[in-house]
Design an enzyme around this catalytic site. Structure first.
Site, PDB file in Angstrom:
ATOM      1  CG  ASP A  68      37.025  10.507  10.940  1.00 43.58           C
ATOM      2  OD1 ASP A  68      36.479  10.143   9.882  1.00 43.58           O
ATOM      3  OD2 ASP A  68      36.758  11.580  11.523  1.00 43.58           O
ATOM      4  CE  LYS A 125      40.153  13.577  11.929  1.00 43.60           C
ATOM      5  NZ  LYS A 125      38.708  13.602  11.590  1.00 43.60           N
ATOM      6  CD  GLU A 181      34.194  10.016  13.189  1.00 40.03           C
ATOM      7  OE1 GLU A 181      34.901   9.766  14.191  1.00 40.03           O
ATOM      8  OE2 GLU A 181      33.938  11.173  12.826  1.00 40.03           O
ATOM      9  CE  LYS A 225      32.514  16.159  13.883  1.00 34.86           C
ATOM     10  NZ  LYS A 225      33.294  16.198  12.631  1.00 34.86           N
ATOM     11  CG  ASP A 278      31.558  13.424  11.225  1.00 33.67           C
ATOM     12  OD1 ASP A 278      30.649  14.262  11.202  1.00 33.67           O
ATOM     13  OD2 ASP A 278      32.722  13.730  11.568  1.00 33.67           O
TER      14      ASP A 278
HETATM   15 MG    MG Z   1      34.725  12.629  11.599  1.00 30.82          MG
END
Ligand code: MG
Length: 340
Positions: A178, A154, A204, A251, A229
């Protein structure tokens, strides 16, 4: 069909920090659908970012119970009724969707991947995610995750460079990052070009969900592929984002379950997009449901269950990053009987 619901909490092993918030627990909900003595199980992992809470999931499930009907095999009709009855609320709908696939797999005595005509040997490797922390702690976590050949890191903080430098000193893993919408387009271009020296696989969601012009600008000015995303939630988003990204992260908790995820996969392929399947903080129940689709996709990030201390279920396993689908009927998920 009879629906019963039960809230359950997942406790994260370590606080999970991304660019916009930090999470300590996940307030998830189990949905069970019974039909002719067989029970299918599904899970909702509501995300505030997408307007859901445990309370909205419980209210949604109560409302949608009336739309289920008497034929668990009539998925298309069921989802049409559900979506007509109530917009949005995707994680609640995903719990029903998973329970239905689990139920019909059990009624037919086949695993869900077989029901879908997929080859279990074709599952990809999953990444293991490291949340934002100090460089020392992130390096320590990367070292502890050395069994996973792919790490997802992250980013979206002033310390990204120091964090990646510390991780790279202890890890040769494939690294994807991400930003969870943290950057403006100009910041993203600067940050990604600076971070590219750490040999990254892709980035991402660099910018805000609706800033597609910004996304396109970033993609044209960095040397790494971009995966959306937060910009690619449902199938309707795909034609809009297709020209601005290299791929999308699907997702179940954003799109409403396997039925809708399958539509997204095929539409994304028609737009020549790479496909990732990701997750929220979920137990092995929802993670396994998503894993059944992974023979169709390029990148998996199905590690939510690996980040918690009290996963109540056993399902997909992970060996050196490889997703191993269970062979039991339906989702192949059972209750955990031994301590983790
Ligand atoms: Mg993500």
């Amino acid at each position: 069909m009879k629906l019963s619901v039960k809230p359950f909490d997942l406790k994260l092993t370590t606080p999970f920090r991304i660019s916009r918030h930090v999470q300590y627990t996940a307030a998830n909900v189990l949905a069970q659908l019974s039909y002719e003595g067989v029970t299918g199980m599904g899970e909702a992992a509501p995300s505030e970012h997408y307007g859901e809470y445990r309370e909205t999931v419980l209210a949604t499930l109560k409302l949608l119970e009336n739309e289920l009907g008497d034929d668990p095999f009539a998925l298309d009709d069921i989802f049409k009724r559900i979506n007509r009855a109530l917009r949005l609320n995707p994680s609640a709908k995903a719990a029903l969707d998973m329970a239905l696939y689990d139920l019909i797999g059990k009624l037919l005595n086949v695993p869900v991947y077989k029901l879908l005509g997929l080859n279990a040997a074709q599952t990809p490797l999953t990444s293991f995610t490291i949340g934002i922390d100090t460089p020392e702690n992130m390096a320590r976590k990367a070292l502890a995750a050395r069994d996973y050949p792919i790490l997802k890191i992250k980013v979206g903080t002033p310390n990204d460079r120091a964090n990646l430098k510390a991780i790279r000193e202890v890890s040769n893993a494939v690294i994807r990052v991400d930003a969870n919408t943290a950057w403006s387009p100009k910041e993203a271009v600067r940050a990604i070009n600076e971070l590219a020296e750490f040999d990254l696989e892709f980035v991402e969601q660099p910018v805000a969900p609706h800033d597609l012009a910004g996304l396109k600008y970033v993609r044209e000015h960095v040397p790494l592929p971009i995966i959306t995303d937060e910009s690619s939630i449902t199938v309707e988003d795909i034609p809009r984002v297709a020209a601005c990204t290299d791929g999308i992260n699907i997702k179940l908790m954003k799109c409403g379950g396997l039925y809708h995820a399958l539509k997204m996969i095929h539409v994304a392929r028609a737009h020549n997009l790479k496909i990732m399947i990701g997750c929220m903080i979920e137990s092995s129940l929802a993670i396994t449901a998503a894993a059944h689709l992974t023979p169709l996709i390029d990148y998996a990030d199905l590690d939510g269950h690996l980040l918690v201390d009290n996963d109540p279920y056993v399902g997909v396993s992970v060996e050196q990053g490889k997703l191993i689908l269970p062979e039991g009927p339906g989702l192949g998920v059972t209750e955990r009987t031994t301590a983790m």
